[in-house]
Design a protein around this motif. Structure first.
Motif, PDB file in Angstrom:
ATOM      1  N   VAL A 102       0.889  -1.157   0.000  1.00  0.00           N
ATOM      2  CA  VAL A 102       0.000   0.000   0.000  1.00  0.00           C
ATOM      3  C   VAL A 102       0.932   1.212   0.000  1.00  0.00           C
ATOM      4  CG1 VAL A 102      -1.840   1.220   1.204  1.00  0.00           C
ATOM      5  CG2 VAL A 102      -1.747  -1.300   1.256  1.00  0.00           C
ATOM      6  N   VAL A 103       1.012   1.860  -1.160  1.00  0.00           N
ATOM      7  CA  VAL A 103       2.034   2.873  -1.400  1.00  0.00           C
ATOM      8  C   VAL A 103       1.403   4.256  -1.436  1.00  0.00           C
ATOM      9  CG1 VAL A 103       3.924   3.514  -2.928  1.00  0.00           C
ATOM     10  CG2 VAL A 103       3.230   1.131  -2.785  1.00  0.00           C
ATOM     11  N   ARG A 104       1.815   5.108  -0.468  1.00  0.00           N
ATOM     12  CA  ARG A 104       1.285   6.463  -0.356  1.00  0.00           C
ATOM     13  C   ARG A 104       2.333   7.458  -0.862  1.00  0.00           C
ATOM     14  NH1 ARG A 104       0.775   7.116   5.066  1.00  0.00           N
ATOM     15  NH2 ARG A 104       2.507   8.559   5.205  1.00  0.00           N
ATOM     16  N   ASN A 105       1.929   8.376  -1.714  1.00  0.00           N
ATOM     17  CA  ASN A 105       2.816   9.426  -2.218  1.00  0.00           C
ATOM     18  C   ASN A 105       2.566  10.680  -1.382  1.00  0.00           C
ATOM     19  OD1 ASN A 105       4.191  11.446  -3.566  1.00  0.00           O
ATOM     20  ND2 ASN A 105       3.482  10.841  -5.604  1.00  0.00           N
ATOM     21  N   ASP A 106       3.493  10.981  -0.482  1.00  0.00           N
ATOM     22  CA  ASP A 106       3.375  12.170   0.362  1.00  0.00           C
ATOM     23  C   ASP A 106       3.955  13.408  -0.310  1.00  0.00           C
ATOM     24  OD1 ASP A 106       2.045  10.972   2.420  1.00  0.00           O
ATOM     25  OD2 ASP A 106       3.754  10.869   3.795  1.00  0.00           O
ATOM     26  N   GLY A 107       4.409  13.268  -1.546  1.00  0.00           N
ATOM     27  CA  GLY A 107       5.043  14.383  -2.238  1.00  0.00           C
ATOM     28  C   GLY A 107       4.082  15.185  -3.080  1.00  0.00           C
ATOM     29  N   VAL A 108       4.666  16.089  -3.853  1.00  0.00           N
ATOM     30  CA  VAL A 108       3.879  16.930  -4.766  1.00  0.00           C
ATOM     31  C   VAL A 108       4.207  16.600  -6.222  1.00  0.00           C
ATOM     32  CG1 VAL A 108       3.598  18.802  -3.104  1.00  0.00           C
ATOM     33  CG2 VAL A 108       5.555  18.831  -4.656  1.00  0.00           C
ATOM     34  N   ILE A 109       5.009  15.549  -6.438  1.00  0.00           N
ATOM     35  CA  ILE A 109       5.326  15.076  -7.784  1.00  0.00           C
ATOM     36  C   ILE A 109       5.039  13.583  -7.868  1.00  0.00           C
ATOM     37  CG2 ILE A 109       7.039  16.852  -8.345  1.00  0.00           C
ATOM     38  CD1 ILE A 109       9.240  15.012  -7.466  1.00  0.00           C
ATOM     39  N   VAL A 110       4.874  13.071  -9.078  1.00  0.00           N
ATOM     40  CA  VAL A 110       4.574  11.655  -9.288  1.00  0.00           C
ATOM     41  C   VAL A 110       5.777  10.809  -8.891  1.00  0.00           C
ATOM     42  CG1 VAL A 110       4.058   9.904 -11.047  1.00  0.00           C
ATOM     43  CG2 VAL A 110       2.938  12.134 -11.154  1.00  0.00           C
ATOM     44  N   HIS A 111       5.486   9.669  -8.243  1.00  0.00           N
ATOM     45  CA  HIS A 111       6.512   8.679  -7.920  1.00  0.00           C
ATOM     46  C   HIS A 111       5.990   7.311  -8.323  1.00  0.00           C
ATOM     47  CE1 HIS A 111       9.083  11.424  -5.735  1.00  0.00           C
ATOM     48  NE2 HIS A 111       8.053  11.824  -5.001  1.00  0.00           N
ATOM     49  N   GLU A 112       6.929   6.367  -8.505  1.00  0.00           N
ATOM     50  CA  GLU A 112       6.517   4.997  -8.804  1.00  0.00           C
ATOM     51  C   GLU A 112       7.192   4.021  -7.859  1.00  0.00           C
ATOM     52  OE1 GLU A 112       7.646   3.359 -12.596  1.00  0.00           O
ATOM     53  OE2 GLU A 112       9.718   3.948 -12.344  1.00  0.00           O
ATOM     54  N   PHE A 113       6.596   2.857  -7.751  1.00  0.00           N
ATOM     55  CA  PHE A 113       7.081   1.761  -6.919  1.00  0.00           C
ATOM     56  C   PHE A 113       7.273   0.596  -7.864  1.00  0.00           C
ATOM     57  CE2 PHE A 113       6.428  -1.834  -4.027  1.00  0.00           C
ATOM     58  CZ  PHE A 113       7.081  -1.445  -2.865  1.00  0.00           C
ATOM     59  N   PHE A 114       8.519   0.374  -8.297  1.00  0.00           N
ATOM     60  CA  PHE A 114       8.840  -0.660  -9.279  1.00  0.00           C
ATOM     61  C   PHE A 114       9.675  -1.735  -8.597  1.00  0.00           C
ATOM     62  CE2 PHE A 114      11.491  -2.680 -12.469  1.00  0.00           C
ATOM     63  CZ  PHE A 114      10.631  -2.882 -13.540  1.00  0.00           C
ATOM     64  N   VAL A 115       9.207  -2.989  -8.609  1.00  0.00           N
ATOM     65  CA  VAL A 115       9.888  -4.103  -7.956  1.00  0.00           C
ATOM     66  C   VAL A 115      10.588  -4.944  -9.009  1.00  0.00           C
ATOM     67  CG1 VAL A 115       9.592  -6.164  -6.524  1.00  0.00           C
ATOM     68  CG2 VAL A 115       8.137  -4.163  -6.134  1.00  0.00           C
ATOM     69  N   GLY A 116      11.885  -5.238  -8.788  1.00  0.00           N
ATOM     70  CA  GLY A 116      12.601  -6.091  -9.725  1.00  0.00           C
ATOM     71  C   GLY A 116      14.044  -6.309  -9.331  1.00  0.00           C
ATOM     72  N   THR A 117      14.717  -7.129 -10.129  1.00  0.00           N
ATOM     73  CA  THR A 117      16.140  -7.378  -9.933  1.00  0.00           C
ATOM     74  C   THR A 117      16.926  -6.148 -10.374  1.00  0.00           C
ATOM     75  OG1 THR A 117      16.398  -8.257 -12.156  1.00  0.00           O
ATOM     76  CG2 THR A 117      15.815  -9.852 -10.414  1.00  0.00           C
TER      77      THR A 117
END
Length: 183
Positions: A102-117
């Motif tokens: 459950v990913v919350r963006n506390d910023g004022v710009i877009v962010h991503e949550f990318f999972v990988g090697t």
């Protein structure tokens, strides 16, 4: 005494008094001496004074925070900030169990949550650098400012993965986390 100097000395005296762990004031014989007290002067810092944190080389670095053991399965809350950080930045999940980030963006710009090697992170970084939006992956979620997104995954094998944000400049600025999958 010059009134400007006096105006500066009063707050300093108040601060020193507030920081002192001793109930007695320092003993002055003829007023303050010309010698400068060292950093560990017993009159100013007692043995019970808390230690100050050591300075870091990266002033933007947030302390590493592991996900609680209870977050091995189920929902794992993660916060993204404009300081280019994930909190927590050390995550642990259990293999073969479904987990929802459950990913919350506390910023004022877009962010991503990318999972990988590491290799997948590098490939995704190239995709994003070439102007791709790159947000259609099953192992990623892009979250607008002030919003919350979720990503549900099940990890087959134990090992270590990375979480990264590949919005331009974010990963290079340190917006990454370590994800450990345990048996």
């Amino acid at each position: 005494m010059n009134s400007r100097v006096f105006a500066v000395l009063i707050p300093v005296a108040v601060l020193v008094g507030a920081c002192s762990t001793s109930s007695a004031a320092p003993a002055w014989t003829d007023g303050p001496s010309s010698a400068v007290a060292g950093p560990a002067s017993p009159a100013l810092i007692g043995p019970s004074a808390p230690a100050l944190p050591s300075p870091t080389t990266d002033p933007m670095a947030a302390p590493s925070v592991s996900a609680p053991a209870a977050d091995l399965a189920g929902d794992v809350a993660v916060t993204m900030t404009d300081a280019m950080r994930f909190t927590p930045d050390l995550l642990t999940v259990k293999a073969a169990e479904e987990v929802t980030f459950v990913v919350r963006n506390d910023g004022v710009i877009v962010h991503e949550f990318f999972v990988g090697t590491e290799s997948e992170q590098a490939d995704h970084a190239k995709e994003m650098a070439m102007g791709g939006t790159g947000h259609g992956h099953a192992n990623a979620v892009s979250v607008k400012p002030g919003e919350t997104g979720s990503l549900t995954m099940t990890f087959a094998d134990a090992g270590t993965l990375l979480v990264g944000c590949h919005e331009p400049g974010h990963y290079a600025a340190g917006m990454k986390a370590t994800l450990t999958v345990v048996d």
